[in-house]
Design an enzyme around this catalytic site. Structure first.
Site, PDB file in Angstrom:
ATOM      1  N   GLU A 203       2.208   1.906  -3.420  1.00 38.75           N
ATOM      2  CA  GLU A 203       1.159   2.534  -4.251  1.00 38.75           C
ATOM      3  C   GLU A 203       1.185   4.057  -4.088  1.00 38.75           C
ATOM      4  OE1 GLU A 203      -2.935   4.052  -3.272  1.00 38.75           O
ATOM      5  OE2 GLU A 203      -2.964   1.893  -2.848  1.00 38.75           O
ATOM      6  N   HIS A 204       1.332   4.535  -2.862  1.00 39.61           N
ATOM      7  CA  HIS A 204       1.423   5.975  -2.603  1.00 39.61           C
ATOM      8  C   HIS A 204       2.674   6.578  -3.243  1.00 39.61           C
ATOM      9  CE1 HIS A 204      -1.536   7.033   0.762  1.00 39.61           C
ATOM     10  NE2 HIS A 204      -1.834   5.787   0.432  1.00 39.61           N
TER      11      HIS A 204
ATOM     12  N   HIS B  44       0.830  -1.197   0.000  1.00 36.85           N
ATOM     13  CA  HIS B  44       0.000   0.000   0.000  1.00 36.85           C
ATOM     14  C   HIS B  44       0.876   1.263   0.000  1.00 36.85           C
ATOM     15  CE1 HIS B  44      -2.910   2.745   2.411  1.00 36.85           C
ATOM     16  NE2 HIS B  44      -3.100   2.922   1.121  1.00 36.85           N
TER      17      HIS B  44
ATOM     18  N   GLU C  50       5.215  10.373   3.050  1.00 43.90           N
ATOM     19  CA  GLU C  50       4.145   9.483   2.590  1.00 43.90           C
ATOM     20  C   GLU C  50       3.826   8.401   3.612  1.00 43.90           C
ATOM     21  OE1 GLU C  50       1.138   9.569   0.188  1.00 43.90           O
ATOM     22  OE2 GLU C  50       2.850  10.926   0.037  1.00 43.90           O
TER      23      GLU C  50
ATOM     24  N   GLU D 156      -4.239   7.986   6.747  1.00 41.74           N
ATOM     25  CA  GLU D 156      -5.313   7.197   6.135  1.00 41.74           C
ATOM     26  C   GLU D 156      -5.795   6.118   7.104  1.00 41.74           C
ATOM     27  OE1 GLU D 156      -6.048   4.382   2.175  1.00 41.74           O
ATOM     28  OE2 GLU D 156      -4.239   5.608   2.326  1.00 41.74           O
TER      29      GLU D 156
END
Length: 868
Positions: free
Chosen positions: A79-80, A76, A150, A157
């Site tokens: 992905e960022h 994940h 990030e 998130e």
């Protein structure tokens, strides 16, 4: 960017697919072509000369199941990171900036076995955007200075999900599985898993990130969809030039054999404490994944029958007993290796006290299905409905379309890339029976959540701190529940009269480009727009009942809401057949009354409309159903305080600005005092003065539209003792909005209603103008310039929070701009000061904007509005 909904997760690729014909809807004029680049990247090209947006989606067959040990959330996090920059385009965030400045949007998600990247953009800017996108997979720059920023974004998130019951229950289900199976993992990642723990072990997260990318991101396990305006030959040339540089290391798609649950994880009852008020029962069975027999559709068949809501269904029985308000049945988490079939039931307070009876009735219903056998006519009905939906489906936006297809490409043969599992075509009772037999007491996991378990649990799930208890239940115990459950008459559904059979298109002689006022009386007004573009056998009907008494006070608002809820409740058993046959409807409160919509196949639409109007005309208050609706609505109000802080802030902003908008606390107080008799007295008053505004569009002729409205008038107004009378002229009021003083600043502070939520939020609203074409255009252009700059500065650079946006607002025709930021690291005062600083920077930027940038912005939003 997000971690994918695990109810939609996909699995390892199917065996070698040599291509072939692609099954597409009969009404689909787009062209499709499958190609394989020399680096083994499989691509689907789509040509749509009519599109105003181009799009692309790359699906990489690696996800959170592949996270290295001790680095939960690394897939994940990667992905960022790919959004930052590339060797060819090294300016930080230049990809997102370019997309935003040319009318587009970007996003990505990580699921358990896939990571999907996607964007859309104005057609004339597609080539460069596609090249920038390709660099994600060729030479990305995962810079050291961006790494910690990030990680903070991933942590933010995760913070927003910590108090979400759906995330909490999903992780609890994963927690109660084999520790050596990747299903058990925590997939999102946070500061602890991506920084604190690795640092303590001497592990450099960025180095591991690059290793992960180099190991898994190989062209042969990627699938690309490109949706363009040009012909297929031109698009193919473009794609070949850009994407064949992606390296191919001949990786195999990661496989994760074995079942997540051992016998120790079956025949269990788990009691969990949720955040929100309410009770929910989820009965789950590990089953053979239906993806292996998707054309036979065993889980679709069983979900259709167990989840049916018609008379004689399980839900109908539970509803009549006052025990349930919602039931869903179907396949949940799945891969090629494992799957779960779930039945989820929202319980009333009384239902919570009868959990054993409800579980008993569920197993009794399953036994009925086993004894009845698998019915050919039921399968044929499902097949007919799915076929009609597929062949007459409306176009969806290109970005959603390419995401759906790219994820399908990893699972299905070429022929079924567009249709996926949505078209059952092979009747095979043995395959359905096999799944049905797996829904047994010996194979079950029962998850029961309720606030009443607070203080009565002895375990805590480690990632979301969900309190729970765990106990074993035997087959004989469940059989006792089956025997002691109430004697109710459970039946299979009857043939569905709403299945459309007439798909003919009306001969429309008037080719109106815009809706026309077709009919006007003192009772109603009809706006009409025939379908002159899409040519589908479908229609859309919206009816706004202007009832001035509807929202004049908190009491009126909650009574009007109860009226609407009960209408839907009374219609459910009948209208459910229509909804399963592709004809949907809805009833809800509006700014000045209530509204009804009907949308779907036009063939039987009039029948459903008449049924709804009949229920309105003959409305009566059933005390038992009123009690259930009151209880459910009270819980909904009580759960307002558990909404995300930014959602609460938006609600308060709306309340400050809009007339006849009441605090939820006042509406809750009003509802608590009301009884069925109050609604009996209120509804005749509500309907006593009404004006009906109608909009009818689609495959409907003028005389049909006029006939529908005439029928509504006959029901409401044309009886010797009419239900309704026309409004007085003074009652035709438009919704009003508070006008904010020019140059004035108003600050409203509200304490967060959930002490457990560490997030705070700011809505910075600037009122601009009433609806006017030139000002609308200027506001859109401002949004275009400011949207990406806001995201980049406040989220990427300053790391204020994962939820950061700028959007245009519209309160009853009064337009403005609102900045929305939710943060767990800074308070609203600090965030507001950063917004003010940003506004000064934006002002300076606008004064310095070049003619070229200005013209580019004008071009972008004349193609399609940017800011919604």
């Amino acid at each position: 960017m997000a971690v994918g909904n695990e109810n939609m997760e996909v699995a390892a690729a199917v065996p070698m697919d040599k291509g072939g014909e692609i099954l597409k809807p009969r009404t689909d004029k787009r062209e499709y072509r499958r190609i394989v680049l020399k680096n083994s990247l499989v691509v689907l090209l789509i040509s749509d000369p009519e599109t105003d947006k181009c799009a692309a989606s790359m699906n990489v067959s690696v996800g959170s199941f592949s996270d290295p040990e001790g680095l939960d959330g690394l897939a994940h996090f990667l992905e960022h990171m790919l959004f930052y920059a590339s060797e060819k385009y090294p300016e930080e965030d230049s990809y997102s900036k370019y997309i935003a400045e040319h009318g587009g949007s970007t996003n990505a998600y990580t699921s358990i076995e896939d990571t999907n990247y996607h964007f859309d953009i104005n057609t004339d800017s597609f080539d460069e955007a596609l090249d920038r996108f390709a660099q994600f997979f060729i030479k990305p720059l995962m810079s050291a200075d961006a790494t910690m920023r990030e990680i903070k974004a991933v942590d933010s998130e995760n913070q927003k999900n910590l108090l979400s019951d759906s995330w909490r229950m999903r992780q609890l289900q994963k927690h109660l599985s084999r520790e050596d199976h990747p299903y058990h993992k925590f997939s999102t990642g946070n500061m602890d898993t991506l920084h604190v723990q690795p640092q303590a072990k001497g592990i450099d997260t960025r180095s591991e990130l690059i290793k992960f990318y180099d190991k898994h991101y190989s062209a042969n396990i990627m699938h690309l969809v490109v949706y363009g305006k040009e012909n297929l030959d031109k698009t193919q040339c473009l794609v070949e030039g850009m994407f064949q540089e992606i390296r191919n290391t001949n990786r195999s798609v990661p496989r994760f054999p074995g079942q997540p649950c051992t016998p120790d994880h079956l025949q269990v009852l788990v009691k969990a404490v949720p955040i929100k008020q309410g009770h929910k029962l989820t009965v789950s069975w590990p089953i053979t994944p239906s993806i292996h027999n998707y054309e036979e559709a065993p889980c679709m068949y069983l979900g259709h029958l167990i989840g049916h809501e018609s008379e004689g269904s399980l839900f109908h029985a539970l509803k009549n007993l006052g025990w349930a308000t919602r039931l869903y049945a179907g396949e949940g988490d799945w891969t090629m290796e494992y799957a779960f079939f779930n039945v989820s039931i929202d319980l009333t307070d009384a239902g919570h006290e009868h959990m054993q009876d409800i579980t008993g009735l569920l197993f009794r219903h399953i036994k009925l299905l086993q004894q009845s056998g698998v019915s050919q006519w039921i399968f044929d009905e499902l097949s007919a409905i799915c076929e009609a939906e597929f062949h007459y489906q409306a176009k969806i936006d290109p970005i959603s379309y390419v995401v759906n297809i790219s994820s399908n490409m990893t699972i299905y043969p070429t022929k079924h890339w567009l249709v996926g599992s949505s078209l059952p075509s092979k009747f095979n009772p043995a395959i359905v029976q096999k799944i049905l037999n797996q829904l047994s007491p010996s194979n079950v996991r029962i998850f029961w959540k309720s606030n009443k378990f607070e203080g009565k649990t002895d375990k805590v799930e480690p990632w979301y701190n969900t309190a729970y208890s765990f106990e074993n239940i035997t087959e004989s115990t469940i059989q006792e529940w089956v025997q002691s459950a109430p004697d109710v008459n459970l039946l299979l559904p009857i043939p569905n009269v709403f299945i459309p059979t007439d798909f003919s298109l009306k001969d429309v002689k008037d080719k109106e480009s815009f809706p026309v006022l077709l009919r006007k009386t003192s009772f109603s007004r009809l706006w009409y727009k025939p379908d002159t573009k899409f040519f589908k056998p479908k229609a859309y009907v919206k009816i706004d009942f202007n009832c001035p008494l509807a929202v004049t006070s908190p009491d009126a608002a909650v009574l009007s809401n109860a009226f609407v809820w009960l209408l839907v409740d009374y219609l459910n058993e009948y209208a459910y057949y229509a909804q399963t046959a592709g004809l949907d409807y809805g009833l809800s409160l509006s700014d000045n009354g209530f509204e009804l919509y009907l949308v779907g196949f036009n063939h039987k639409l009039r029948i459903l409309l008449e049924a709804v109007m009949q229920k309105i005309a003959k409305f009566e208050v059933k005390p038992d159903r009123f009690s259930v609706v009151k209880e459910t609505t009270i819980k909904a109000y009580q759960n307002y305080k558990f909404q995300q802080p930014y959602q609460q802030a938006l609600s308060y902003c709306s309340m400050v600005l809009q007339d006849n908008t009441w605090p939820w606390t006042e509406e809750l107080d009003a509802l608590s005092q009301l009884e069925a008799e109050d609604l009996v007295s209120f509804v005749p008053l509500l309907l006593s003065r009404t004006f009906v505004e109608c909009y009818i569009a689609g495959n409907v002729e003028k005389n049909e539209a006029e006939s529908m409205v005439k029928h509504i008038e006959d029901v409401l107004f044309n009886d010797p003792k009419p239900i309704s009378r026309p409004l007085f002229p003074s009652q035709f009021l438009t919704s009003r909005v508070v006008e904010l003083g020019r140059g004035m600043k108003y600050f409203y502070h509200q304490e967060g209603s959930n002490p457990s939520d560490e997030n705070s939020a700011l809505v910075h609203y600037i009122q601009v103008h009433q609806d006017e074409f030139a000002m609308n255009s200027k506001l859109q252009l401002f949004c275009l310039i400011a949207k990406q700059a806001t995201f980049h500065q406040l989220r990427t650079v300053e790391q204020l929070g994962y939820i950061t946006s700028l959007s245009r607002s519209n309160y009853s025709g009064v337009y403005g701009v609102q900045f929305i930021i939710q943060s767990s690291v800074k308070g609203p005062g600090h965030i507001d000061s950063r917004v003010e600083s940003l506004l000064k920077d934006l002002e300076s930027k606008i004064y310095k904007i070049s003619d070229e940038e200005f013209k580019r912005g004008i071009h972008s939003f004349t193609i399609k509005p940017i800011c919604n």
